[in-house]
Design an enzyme around this catalytic site. Structure first.
Site, short mmCIF file in Angstrom:
data_model
loop_
_atom_site.label_atom_id
_atom_site.label_comp_id
_atom_site.label_asym_id
_atom_site.label_seq_id
_atom_site.Cartn_x
_atom_site.Cartn_y
_atom_site.Cartn_z
N ARG A 1 -11.36 1.32 5.81
CA ARG A 1 -10.55 0.22 6.34
C ARG A 1 -9.95 0.58 7.69
O ARG A 1 -9.84 -0.27 8.59
CB ARG A 1 -9.57 -0.29 5.31
CG ARG A 1 -8.17 0.29 5.04
CD ARG A 1 -7.32 0.46 6.22
NE ARG A 1 -5.91 0.18 6.04
CZ ARG A 1 -4.97 0.82 6.74
NH1 ARG A 1 -5.26 1.77 7.61
NH2 ARG A 1 -3.71 0.49 6.57
N LYS B 1 0.85 -1.18 0.00
CA LYS B 1 0.00 0.00 0.00
C LYS B 1 0.90 1.24 0.00
O LYS B 1 1.82 1.35 0.82
CB LYS B 1 -0.90 0.03 1.23
CG LYS B 1 -2.02 1.09 1.14
CD LYS B 1 -1.76 2.38 1.90
CE LYS B 1 -1.88 2.27 3.37
NZ LYS B 1 -3.26 2.39 3.84
#
Lengths: 302, 302
Positions: free
Chosen positions: B106, B65
């Site tokens: 998230r 990420k």
């Protein structure tokens, strides 16, 4: 977000584009406005499958290269590479460039840029250690910057050596399978493109004036060159902190001067000063090379 | 390579999807087959523009990420996030998912998963420190797992506080602007979603039995909770090595036990054992959350 697929980038890349982009990157690497962040080794679900994150920022580019090595991949290359450029106005991903073939060009280009600066102008004999995928691109890139009349191939096995000699001859490169000692003795330029973890030849085989490039050492414990060579030769690399950590120069004596090739390219540091000076260039591979070549490729398609 | 744009992923994400994916990720994080690699902080051409590379591998996923923070970006969000999944058969990039809005879901989902396990079942009062973008998603996610009848908003400025209370009420959440001491005293659940570098409240304001979640501490030097709370409360987090390095638990006494929430979720470790037990959960944010939510989003579109 822009996307260049492997097929697109492989069709666009040339030695000339790679040379120009990598030269620019090696100069950018020594600018005070550039930062190369530590390489981060990681792995896939199967820990034998490895990937490395290399990231950097220069005055106008920043991003990441994901370089992967999946040793058991049979559906395509075991080495893959994806370059991610960040939009400097927003921080969003601006472009994703698949770059497996491009990576071979960009790695060979670093050795060509360094050899063009450091090797004697009249160098004609190249000795290459290694017969893998990357070795081919190294020979092609060096043949563009010196009028090579002999390429000595040093192979671990005769079968690999013959196959690689045939591949080079097929590309009109004057290759011959040669034993290590003769190959080193004859060489004006030596390139090592192996996964070796111990020296490939003896330091006293190297003629004064030879230019030696270590391409394969890119992790702790890897080693291609004889340690004595690192005591006597002039030492150059792409990025000293990385080269002395994961590159061949992890084996250099701590007191030796190591010059970033970017400083030689800008004229801030000396390169070769005499025909009998032996020079070593260690290419550990830096993210700016990837960011600059990806930008050059995207520039071709506007 | 599959690609989900910001518009696509923002349209697909829901609290339920985020909750399920993040729960799975927090469980995967404690599996012996998972590895979370060190977070690598980097920056853009302008060093004030920062990005972090977070990478991980689990039994069936691996990737990276890229989380960016461009403080002066005026053309879109200052925080952006892009998730890159690697094909586990080849090492090539399998998918790129732009995930700025997804990232807010998230992150909030991790606090919801932990609170659902650790907070008292009859918790009805939430106190939120912070009035930023993330704070809103935290309130929404917690409202899904407990029947909240009061949300105390603690703001640095009255103007920010009133605006945030209005935003929450607009989403049918029972928000009230409250002073820190009263807000903490009343709380069954406290969430801190700030950029604080020193404690936001006093430990002795916290009623026994409260569940406290620190969301904002994600770098060395950041601190939201009073140190005394970390001496007496039961301590949980997403990933102990990361939480004690860059999360709130960098300020926890070295001798304290810290439990990965994944072990509580699987039943391997105890969570809350009594109504008057005070629990702390530190969410430092782990790459597996990103990999699992990206996979869940891609699964929606087949």
């Amino acid at each position: 977000m822009r996307f260049l697929s492997e097929e697109d980038s492989a069709a666009l890349v040339t030695e000339e584009l790679a040379y120009g982009a990598v030269r620019e990157a090696l100069i950018a690497a020594v600018a005070p406005t550039s930062t190369t962040f530590p390489a981060l080794p990681a792995h896939g679900s199967d820990p034998r499958n490895r990937f490395t994150l290399k990231s950097a920022a220069s005055a106008n580019l920043a991003g990441v290269k994901i370089g992967s090595y999946w040793p058991d991949n049979t559906t395509g290359p075991r080495h893959n590479s994806t370059i991610i450029l960040l939009d400097q106005d927003t921080g969003r991903v601006a472009a994703v460039v698949e770059a497996a073939k491009v990576n071979a060009y960009r790695t060979a280009a670093a050795d060509a840029v360094a050899a063009n600066t450091l090797a004697n102008p009249n160098a004609t004999t190249l000795t290459i250690f290694g017969t893998g995928h990357q070795a081919f691109y190294e020979c092609q890139a060096l043949a563009k910057i010196r009028a090579l009349d002999k390429i000595n191939v040093v192979a671990r096995t005769e079968a690999n050596g013959h196959a690689f000699v045939a591949e080079l001859r097929n590309a009109n490169l004057p290759a011959t399978l040669t034993e290590a000692e003769q190959a080193v003795t004859e060489a004006d330029i030596i390139v090592t493109a192996t996964t070796a973890r111990s020296p490939l030849f003896e330091a006293d085989w190297v003629r004064p004036g030879t230019h030696v490039a270590s391409m394969g050492s890119d992790a702790k414990g890897k080693q291609e060159l004889p340690p004595d060579l690192l005591i006597t030769a002039s030492l150059y690399c792409d990025l000293p902190p990385q080269s002395t950590t994961i590159g061949e120069l992890q084996h250099a004596p701590k007191h030796r001067d190591i010059t970033a090739i970017g400083h030689v390219l800008t004229g801030a540091a000396e390169g070769r000063t005499a025909p009998d000076q032996t020079t070593v260039f260690d290419s550990s591979g830096i993210a700016l090379q990837d960011l600059y070549i990806a930008t050059a490729l995207l520039g071709l398609i506007g």
